[in-house]
Design an enzyme around this catalytic site. Structure first.
Site, PDB file in Angstrom:
ATOM      1  N   ASP A 236       0.866  -1.188   0.000  1.00 39.37           N
ATOM      2  CA  ASP A 236       0.000   0.000   0.000  1.00 39.37           C
ATOM      3  C   ASP A 236       0.898   1.232   0.000  1.00 39.37           C
ATOM      4  OD1 ASP A 236      -2.022   1.838   0.273  1.00 39.37           O
ATOM      5  OD2 ASP A 236      -2.600   1.243   2.301  1.00 39.37           O
TER       6      ASP A 236
ATOM      7  N   ARG B   8      -0.268  13.254  -0.569  1.00 42.56           N
ATOM      8  CA  ARG B   8      -0.159  12.199   0.450  1.00 42.56           C
ATOM      9  C   ARG B   8       1.077  11.384   0.118  1.00 42.56           C
ATOM     10  NH1 ARG B   8      -4.831  10.164   0.158  1.00 42.56           N
ATOM     11  NH2 ARG B   8      -4.631   8.277  -1.085  1.00 42.56           N
TER      12      ARG B   8
ATOM     13  N   GLU C  86       2.817   7.761   1.375  1.00 40.17           N
ATOM     14  CA  GLU C  86       2.480   6.575   2.178  1.00 40.17           C
ATOM     15  C   GLU C  86       3.538   5.496   2.040  1.00 40.17           C
ATOM     16  OE1 GLU C  86      -1.089   4.480   0.916  1.00 40.17           O
ATOM     17  OE2 GLU C  86      -1.254   3.531   2.887  1.00 40.17           O
TER      18      GLU C  86
HETATM   19  N1  GLY Z   1      -5.148   2.736  -0.338  1.00 42.32           N
HETATM   20  C1  GLY Z   1      -5.957   2.881   0.786  1.00 42.32           C
HETATM   21  C2  GLY Z   1      -5.182   3.413   1.903  1.00 42.32           C
HETATM   22  O1  GLY Z   1      -4.145   3.998   1.709  1.00 42.32           O
HETATM   23  O2  GLY Z   1      -5.531   3.254   3.022  1.00 42.32           O
HETATM   24 MN    MN Z   2      -3.115   2.963   3.384  1.00 38.99          MN
HETATM   25 MN    MN Z   3      -2.881   3.659   0.139  1.00 44.06          MN
END
Ligand code: GLY
Ligand code: MN
Ligand code: MN
Length: 391
Positions: free
Chosen positions: A239, A359, A361
């Site tokens: 992710d 964002r 991540e």
């Molecule tokens: N892709 C969903 C999240 O980042 O939580």
């Molecule tokens: Mn996520």
């Molecule tokens: Mn994500």
């Protein structure tokens, strides 16, 4: 799940069932009956019975021997024998623990197979007690084994490859779905046909829709593109989110906001995240750090730093969630972190009036004394990203 006519949606195994058996086939049930006097009933697996028509039209289904080899379960019955065998199992137990999807954000609005299964058991065996398996499985699934970690590292590596491909491909005028196509090309050409969730490819103000998956707009010169995607390998998720400029150059303002998100993410990963803290505590810490950045960027006033609604206007989500077989994995936000757990770290700043959302991540592994960044090889630092795009 039926789709229309005689078509079905692709099957994806239930995560608990996959975790316990490795079986990816539909119509599978695993039962444990530790109190049964016969050892063969301690672990029992039910699998779909095949026939020549299924083999011709759909393909091979597991034989009992194959199911045994994959799962390690010694006793295999056919799925259509379940209710006959059930009386054996139920006779020697009082409490039945059942796995159901209890994700807090999942709102059931129809009587799905899980509920029908529970109704059927209660109808046939009304005097038994029915309990939640979820809390027990969560404790197991939350801490990853070395094998699980290796699989997740592969999913992350492939996600990195797809991102590097996008860095070269990006230019003004392309459509968001063309970026998605580049990602899918990289995944599928490595034999990975599934994504861990629908890819979010959001240029300009589309980034202000947090779960934007239409991906059908044109990427404009001067805009940023927020891309949140991850491969699913052997049912395990990656992710990742990266936000990059369409034309390869960050404007001064984009750079300021990017740096704020970047610094917050790095601070959390390098200094804050430790075993013993909960996701709730990380969320709170990130929000308080975020308040200072929002003041610095001129988005909120010093006097508004404790105003949750004001902060949520620019940072409307949490920092972290567990990740594993489910992208938003099992486990609560009150669970103290332990070594071997994997969480995401995903701060973001979204400024609708300026047409941008950023964002960043990364997925991290909780270690004995902090966090290991599983995405440290994926370009993130602003000059590295810009240089890669410009070269
Ligand atoms: N892709 C969903 C999240 O980042 O939580
Ligand atoms: Mn996520
Ligand atoms: Mn994500």
């Amino acid at each position: 799940m039926p789709r229309n006519g005689d078509q079905s949606f692709p099957y994806r195994q239930n995560s608990d069932l996959f975790y316990l058996t490795g079986i990816e086939q539909e119509q599978t049930i695993l039962a444990f009956c530790p109190a049964h006097p016969l050892h063969k009933y301690h672990e029992v697996l039910f699998i779909r019975r095949s026939n020549p028509q299924i083999e011709t039209w759909i393909g091979h289904k597991l034989t009992k021997q194959e199911a045994k080899d994959i799962s390690g379960v010694e006793t295999i019955f056919w799925f259509d024998e379940f209710e006959d065998q059930l009386s054996e199992l139920m006779y020697y137990t009082d409490s039945v623990y059942i796995s159901v999807n209890e994700n807090m954000k999942y709102k059931r609005f129809y009587n799905d197979a899980e509920l029908r299964f529970i109704d059927r058991l209660k109808f046939l065996y009304p005097l038994h007690t029915y309990k939640r398996l979820n809390p027990f499985i969560a404790q197991m699934r939350l801490v990853k084994t070395d094998e699980e970690l290796a699989v997740i590292r592969y999913a992350i590596g492939l996600t990195n490859k797809a991102f590097q491909r996008v860095l070269k491909f990006m230019r003004p005028g392309i459509y968001e779905y063309q970026i998605e196509a580049e990602i899918m090309h990289e995944f599928i050409s490595h034999g990975v046909r599934n994504v861990a969730y629908s890819s979010i490819i959001a240029s300009g103000n589309n980034a202000n829709v947090l779960h934007y998956i239409k991906n059908n707009d044109r990427c404009q010169d001067g805009d940023l593109v927020l891309m949140d995607f991850g491969a699913e390998y052997f049912n395990y998720a990656a992710d990742m989110t990266r936000t990059i400029p369409v034309n390869g150059h960050f404007t001064k303002r984009q750079r300021q906001v990017y740096q704020a998100v970047y610094e917050l993410q790095r601070t959390m990963i390098e200094q804050i995240i430790k075993p013993g803290l909960t996701i709730n505590e990380l969320n709170a810490k990130a929000r308080s750090l975020m308040a200072d950045y929002l003041v610095g960027l001129g988005l909120i006033k010093e006097s508004e730093k404790n105003d949750t609604n004001k902060i949520s206007q620019y940072y409307p989500h949490g920092l972290s969630h567990f990740m594993g077989l489910d992208v938003h994995d099992i486990g609560t936000r009150d669970e103290p972190l332990r070594p071997g757990m994997i969480i995401t770290v995903e701060p973001g700043i979204y400024i609708r009036e300026e047409g941008m959302g950023i964002r960043l991540e990364n997925d991290v592994l909780i270690t004995e004394d902090g966090a290991e960044d599983l995405m440290k090889d994926i370009p993130l630092e602003i000059n590295e990203v810009a240089n890669l795009m410009q070269s």
